[in-house]
Enzyme design. Structure first.
Site, PDB file in Angstrom:
ATOM      1  N   GLY A  88       0.826  -1.198   0.000  1.00  0.00           N
ATOM      2  CA  GLY A  88       0.000   0.000   0.000  1.00  0.00           C
ATOM      3  C   GLY A  88       0.864   1.254   0.000  1.00  0.00           C
ATOM      4  O   GLY A  88       2.047   1.220   0.357  1.00  0.00           O
ATOM      5  N   CYS A  89       0.250   2.364  -0.405  1.00  0.00           N
ATOM      6  CA  CYS A  89       1.012   3.609  -0.522  1.00  0.00           C
ATOM      7  C   CYS A  89       1.457   4.106   0.855  1.00  0.00           C
ATOM      8  O   CYS A  89       2.622   4.474   1.043  1.00  0.00           O
ATOM      9  CB  CYS A  89       0.184   4.661  -1.247  1.00  0.00           C
ATOM     10  SG  CYS A  89      -1.502   4.863  -0.634  1.00  0.00           S
TER      11      CYS A  89
END
Lengths: 340, 340, 340, 340
Positions: free
Chosen positions: B131-132
């Site tokens: 995930g970012c």
């Protein structure tokens, strides 16, 4: 009541004039530019008004305050600069890098965090308005620290402010093309000036020594501060919330809410919204949102003027929570609306 | 190398196609909409390419991955969803609220935090892109935690992301009129899904159990994540910095810098910039900045593809630090400029 | 006066409720969602109020108006939709693409361009509020065309509106990530619906047939319309300015100014600012600025309510030009309006 | 090829360096600040490079050009200022308000509107790059006027530009807090400097005398110009479109499109997109969109350098239309995506 505004061309000064003009008991009798005007004897400005608001740069404001105190001891002076916020000349020099411009005033001003200094504001004739970040940090921290609900040794504040907090100065980093679409931290750790006044006020109001970790950030918006406080509770998180609700029960402007507050909830109001949430075991996060130009500056200055003069505290000010006046609130403050 | 992209209409998928089109060794042979297409046998899509990128919603992506793994065991599959990031079906259900769509794949994918999993990415055929937010938190944390330079028991991450991180969904809170001029926190404490994958990766790479405090915020910008980590060092703050410099020495994309990084330093690059600062006694703050659509998603996916296939790691990717290619960098990445 | 608002959840309806709540003579007794509620007999809503504001979608609003007119002929109904703006059912079908929902009302409503229809608004019981673009075009055009100061055959309007003009609808092109940093024209030439009501009002008020060239654009701001009108004067440009000054002498809200007006001059006020400039030989340009949600919608609706009921025209409304409060106001500066 | 950039710290100069650094045939050998450096004989800068780009203020640039022409007649000099755009010293004084700094160069430079001056650019050693607004107006106008498809007597241009067009100057109106959420026109009618160079180029390329109505506006975005041209066709509107398509058939960067172009279509590319639409009878509207820093400045300067040196015209430049290189395009330029 005749009110004079020194420094009416910056963002804070402009907001001050805007708010004063709709204040039912105040009449703006003069304004000066943000350079400060001359205030020479022949100006007569120190006789022109019954209350003075100083939205001048630090280093200049205190000398105006000193002059006005001398010329008109009965007038109310509210200084919005940082000049009178710190308890000693040494602390001033540490945080501002130069000698205090009017050391005789140190210790004379009431610190104008309105809700926390209600005991000292009535009748005050010299008020030092807190910084915008300081207001956002102190309103939630003071009750929690005073009641022993959090560890004083480990407090982190991660704060984010709109660009008007930096004033109307011609700095390249404040150009639209630099700030738009961007975001960054500055003065990380403990280097921002507001750290000094926050720790001084915590000491004075709660008796606790705190060494704060404080990181401000610059948001690509015009107005608003949102601060996240990372705290170590000594009790259940729900007790922190209850303590804040009790501390601000009946407050016109400080409100404990359920969901994390948004800037748009508070912008163009004098409100500060606070929420409390559990985090990792032994940790809580508290959010605090306000408009840096209103509750963080001009609005709180007027609130202090009201308190100093014994006027109704909320006069001339806007709250999204005001009874029947949700509608007074700016666009951001969405009134509930009786629905069918 | 023929590359197929499932889910090319969201912001991540669009960025993926944009980057792949300038990759010298990749050729985009098909794209599907973000619904995912059908992938029925008759489509033949699982034969159409040699590498597949899945920019599909979680809950859907893993079943595509399973199908592709079965049909083309030799093809590389990079899943950008959250489906394959967690180590157990129970953890998946806890964070995503439903049963895992392809439990047989659990534990099969390499976690594609490129710099931290360089030992396992070469030759990998199934990669789960992080995930970012997780990328922005893990890149600074892993070396510090692994080397015992910070207390594992007390880690706070205050993260701020541009709106493209929320995807291209038709949500009222993502409308221009709602988000512009506004700022707020969401999923405070430990409720955001990325907490699960962050803690799992920390456990796996450092052997330390962490219970993270994590508060994400939504910025009124399109791209970029800036995370502030509040840490308790066990040594001097300068040692933390040195450890990060050593960990990322020679890295094409992760760089330790002096001043707090800005979003504009990293937007439209695959870089992550990290800075380290002293705070209150016993505390340090570490900033980490990246572009959520590039290093936080599409760029890192391509970096993983490069690593999996044994291609040069930076191929097709942009860094403001690339030798001689400062100029490739987006506007934000100001090349130094030999000056007279 | 009891006021009911149908459709209070869109941007216009929300602004309407916000403004009505600070109106000294109005009390909002109910609001409904923007779907419109049911207005079944058993609701009793048509008895609940003495004035009704309809901020409903076109195609729905007129049937509410019809029902209210029948049930409460003495109540004031202000329709903010496009349903009652056109003079014939044929024109309605041409511009809206479907049959008129309440043809019996056609021709019954006064067109609520307040300054231009002051002769017909007092005592009116059914008012059709003009479109936001239409207001920005008609306020400068009507006096010029009526006095024969411009050629009717060659009028170009290049209009730019903030995103709230498109309403609160879940359209992909209204997402923050789509609109931020972007700008574009739409419905070019003569295809926007407001062209119909502009030409109808010009015909009705000036006797001139006009075929307007009109190009609206979508600005990456929340509020405000700025229109540039390119005109062919039949006299000196200075006479155009004088004619507009004369037409709006004494107007609370429409003001002729020297420099091209900015959106920030008018946002959150009910003002329309107009400036007149020479251009190429035989050409003039006239700028007109207003807040699409205030003078372009909710504010003008209240102004019309005031006029219909014989109340002071400016009651409950804000002008930067209001005596004692006004012109100081820069962007932020919202003077008092009707006060304590 | 060694390239030197004078004035590399403003927005245009910075973009120029960014683009040159990825140009396969150019090597930036020096840059100077936007003050201009000294260019004294002892500097040796006039020997340091084979091509020079001048991103200096007008009034300064031409004297640099004169010096470089004298010292290195064989070097290519591209001047991005307004100094060499006008055909006579009198015209220069009229539009710039002071004497020409190097009158001996008047008439010596090729006007670098690349597509329109392809006949004169190959081999040119002194190129005067057009203004950003001028480029957006001239690209659509020249073919239409030359072919007699529009009336020269009645041309209106309503132009809107992002803030980088105003440069990196410390002007209060360019501060984030002033420009954000705002929009306004400036220099209305015929007072903007680009009017002079537009009319001169129209005269020179089409033989027609035009007196343009031109109103520029300042958008709250960083990059991009969108211009609406209101024209009087002498033939069918469809013929205007066909003429533009023919004029730009095979052009790498100028493209006729169906829908009104958006800023996001062209930002960070060297493209100009043009669309043509019918309006009121006897009227047409033509939209033209480009990036003011690329096709409107630095990109076109490089295009001119390429043409002057006989290099491939598009070398080092980005187009969303480039075959196979849609992906090179910035985020805004959505690649078509082969879909299943």
């Amino acid at each position: 009541m005749r009110v004079g505004v020194f420094g009416a061309t910056g963002y804070t000064g402009r907001e001050l004039v805007r708010l004063l003009r709709r204040h039912p008991r105040a009449s703006v009798v003069f304004t000066t530019g943000s350079g400060g005007g001359h205030l020479a004897h022949e100006d007569g400005l120190e006789q022109a008004a019954d209350a003075y608001m100083l939205a001048l740069p630090h280093g200049i404001a205190a000398s105006y305050a000193a002059r006005l105190r001398e010329a008109r001891p009965e007038a109310v002076v509210v200084d919005l600069s940082g000049d009178l916020r710190l308890p000693t000349a040494a602390a001033y020099k540490q945080w501002y890098g130069h000698e205090h411009p009017a050391p005789q005033l140190i210790g004379q001003a009431v610190f104008g965090l309105s809700e926390a200094y209600r005991d000292r504001l009535p009748g005050a004739r010299l008020v030092s308005n807190p910084g915008c970040y300081a207001t956002s940090v102190l309103l939630p921290l003071i009750p929690l620290l005073r009641d022993g609900l959090i560890e004083p040794s480990d407090i982190v504040a991660d704060a984010k402010s709109g660009a008007s907090g930096a004033g109307r100065s011609l700095r390249e980093d404040l150009l639209f093309c630099e700030l738009s679409d961007d975001f960054s931290a500055y003065s990380p750790g403990r280097s921002h000036r507001h750290v000094g006044e926050i720790e001084a006020a915590l000491q004075e109001r709660t008796g606790k020594s705190v060494e704060l970790t404080f990181c401000p950030h610059l948001l690509p918006v015009k107005r608003g501060i949102l601060t996240a406080l990372y705290l170590k509770p000594t009790r259940e998180v729900s007790e922190l919330r209850r303590a804040l609700e009790a501390a601000y029960a009946g407050s016109a402007f400080v409100h404990v809410v359920d969901a994390p507050p948004r800037l748009s909830d508070v912008v163009e109001t004098n409100d500060c919204r606070i929420s409390v949430h559990a985090a990792a075991p032994g940790r809580a996060v508290v959010f605090s949102a306000l408009d840096n130009l209103v509750k963080g500056a001009a609005g709180q200055a007027i609130q202090n003027l009201n308190l100093a003069l014994g006027w109704p505290e909320a006069e001339g000010l806007v709250s999204a929570f005001a009874p029947g006046a949700g509608g007074l609130a700016a666009s951001g403050a969405k009134p509930a609306g009786a629905s069918t």
